[in-house]
Enzyme design. Structure first.
Site: not given
Length: 186
Positions: A10-14, A89
């Protein structure tokens, strides 16, 4: 032992605009119970120790939802992808790796269990509670190894808009940072 099944991330930013790993599918997704916030001090990627920047976090928040994207990684690339994500991360310990259900929002629909990186709220890099004005002032002046902090904000806004997501707080932050840059923020 090699993992024998595909991985969802899941990606929410970069990760939305710079995933940095091979994937076979990219789909709009919704994560429930978490909020996207500019609440992590960045002393390397988008700031320095002397002038920290801010990057996004994913914070567990009751009743919140976060729209982003889910990437499907083929089974043969899972180990390498997880190693790369962990190096990116988890380098300072400010995030923790978690597996959460996401709802896939395209015509095919469905759900997936996805890896995501949640903020460690008690970590020294956590910068929760800053006002939008404070966030804008920090972002407008910071720069790190991966470039100016405003580029991170504007790239994320562009990625959200491309997904049809209008995040009012992020939009407001973008306007504030643009105004500071036009006024010569230092």
């Amino acid at each position: 032992m090699a993992l024998q099944q595909d991985l969802w991330v899941f990606g929410y930013g970069s990760l939305m605009w710079n995933p940095g790993f091979p994937h076979v599918e990219r789909r709009p997704a919704l994560l429930e119970g978490c909020a996207r916030r500019f609440a992590l001090w960045s002393t390397e990627y988008r700031g320095t120790a002397e002038r920290p920047g801010l990057v996004l976090t994913l914070e567990p928040t009751e009743g919140a939802t976060c729209r982003g994207v889910a990437f499907r990684v083929a089974a043969g690339a899972v180990e390498e992808t997880l190693a790369g994500l962990r190096a990116r991360e988890l380098v300072t310990g400010a995030y923790e790796e978690a597996w959460r259900p996401v709802r896939l929002l395209d015509e095919a629909g469905g759900a997936a269990e996805a890896v995501c990186y949640l903020a460690r709220l008690g970590h020294p890099q956590h910068a929760g509670g800053l006002s939008l004005a404070e966030q804008a002032a920090i972002i407008a002046r910071a720069q790190g190894r991966r470039g100016p902090n405003p580029d991170y904000l504007f790239s994320t806004l562009e990625a959200l808009r491309a997904e049809g997501v209008r995040d009012e707080e992020m939009e407001d932050l973008g306007v504030r940072v643009a105004g500071l840059l036009e006024g010569g923020a230092s």
